[in-house]
Design an enzyme around this catalytic site. Sequence first.
Site, mmCIF file in Angstrom:
data_model
loop_
_atom_site.group_PDB
_atom_site.id
_atom_site.type_symbol
_atom_site.label_atom_id
_atom_site.label_comp_id
_atom_site.label_asym_id
_atom_site.label_seq_id
_atom_site.Cartn_x
_atom_site.Cartn_y
_atom_site.Cartn_z
ATOM 1 N N ASN A 175 12.358 2.243 4.953
ATOM 2 C CA ASN A 175 12.951 1.976 6.262
ATOM 3 C C ASN A 175 11.980 2.480 7.327
ATOM 4 O O ASN A 175 11.906 3.672 7.590
ATOM 5 C CB ASN A 175 14.305 2.698 6.376
ATOM 6 N N LYS A 198 12.114 2.045 10.438
ATOM 7 C CA LYS A 198 12.752 2.321 11.736
ATOM 8 C C LYS A 198 11.925 1.667 12.847
ATOM 9 O O LYS A 198 11.397 0.588 12.646
ATOM 10 C CB LYS A 198 12.906 3.831 11.933
ATOM 11 N N HIS A 221 23.425 1.439 9.478
ATOM 12 C CA HIS A 221 22.646 2.682 9.405
ATOM 13 C C HIS A 221 23.239 3.698 10.389
ATOM 14 O O HIS A 221 23.711 3.326 11.459
ATOM 15 C CB HIS A 221 21.178 2.391 9.750
ATOM 16 N N GLU A 223 21.944 5.674 12.423
ATOM 17 C CA GLU A 223 21.363 5.647 13.773
ATOM 18 C C GLU A 223 21.992 4.530 14.601
ATOM 19 O O GLU A 223 22.203 4.677 15.801
ATOM 20 C CB GLU A 223 19.830 5.490 13.678
ATOM 21 N N GLU A 254 23.772 7.840 2.584
ATOM 22 C CA GLU A 254 22.861 8.654 3.382
ATOM 23 C C GLU A 254 23.654 9.695 4.169
ATOM 24 O O GLU A 254 24.230 9.377 5.223
ATOM 25 C CB GLU A 254 22.096 7.775 4.378
ATOM 26 N N GLY A 269 16.050 12.334 8.302
ATOM 27 C CA GLY A 269 14.991 12.725 9.236
ATOM 28 C C GLY A 269 14.912 14.216 9.496
ATOM 29 O O GLY A 269 14.203 14.649 10.403
ATOM 30 N N SER A 274 15.793 12.162 3.756
ATOM 31 C CA SER A 274 14.692 13.081 3.400
ATOM 32 C C SER A 274 14.282 12.978 1.933
ATOM 33 O O SER A 274 13.920 13.984 1.321
ATOM 34 C CB SER A 274 15.038 14.524 3.789
HETATM 35 P P1 PGA Z 1 14.456 9.752 6.187
HETATM 36 O O1 PGA Z 1 15.267 8.457 6.683
HETATM 37 O O2 PGA Z 1 13.921 9.418 4.812
HETATM 38 O O3 PGA Z 1 13.364 9.930 7.201
HETATM 39 O O4 PGA Z 1 15.399 10.891 6.152
HETATM 40 C C1 PGA Z 1 16.096 7.739 5.796
HETATM 41 C C2 PGA Z 1 16.835 6.664 6.542
HETATM 42 O O5 PGA Z 1 17.148 6.850 7.721
HETATM 43 O O6 PGA Z 1 17.122 5.596 5.987
#
Ligand code: PGA
Length: 256
Positions: A11, A13, A100, A102, A172, A178, A212
């Site tokens: 991903n 982003k 997601h 976000e 998640e 993140g 993460s």
């Molecule tokens: P991350 O993001 O691996 O940076 O924690 C995962 C995601 O948002 O899908």
Amino acid sequence: MSKRVPLFAANWKMYKTPADARAYVEAFAEPAKRFADRTSVALVAPFVDLPALKGALERARSAVAVGAQDCYWEVEGAFTGEVSAAMLGAMKISYCIVGHSERRRLFGETDEGVAKKTSALIAAGVTPIVCVGETLDENRAGRTRERVTQQIIAGLGHLTDAQRRDVIVAYEPVWAIGTGLADDPNTSGETIGYIRSALDGLDEARILYGGSMKPQNAFDFCCQPNIDGGLVGSASLSAEGFCELIDQGLRAYAGR
Ligand code: PGA
């Protein structure tokens, strides 16, 4: 060994221009051939990168798939700024993330929207990657199971069992995204077990862990019999790092 083929989805982003995407493929396509027969791999990128990514992967004769990060459920119309699931289907995009955290937190995505987008993607022949996960407060209050079950029923409850088998779910935990602080793999494995039991068909669906995930912990997550790969943000931004993560995950998967 599990019958479910793992999936590792990068991903990106809101990172990488089309030129960056082409450079990534140059570094990634050849090494990725070493695991092509053992896993699905997808690069899930901003809309503007999709044509460049598809072209570069085709030229490299790569089996790596391309995904989008969001869509709108109407086929077409007066919806300025939106890209429809049907348009992604017409471009032969393989996957699209839905819900997601976000998008839920920053852009007002609702469970109802997730349900509509998921249906539109299925109709367009694009595989949805439906994200669920609890916040830190919900986690601390012991409400993880209740929250993910509610999101799963709201997002996927209207589908047929057969449709649910082909959907991808990404668990998640919001607080792990993140932050560098991944969940405990055993706990995630258990939560994904609840997700599988929430609706018929999900025992056969691929369910990923996200939050993460990195080369150092991918092995432990993928040892969990319920976890079928990862949705990977930060650790997917370098082609070399993402390859290493996939190698670690597949090493675990081979032993299951
Ligand atoms: P991350 O993001 O691996 O940076 O924690 C995962 C995601 O948002 O899908």
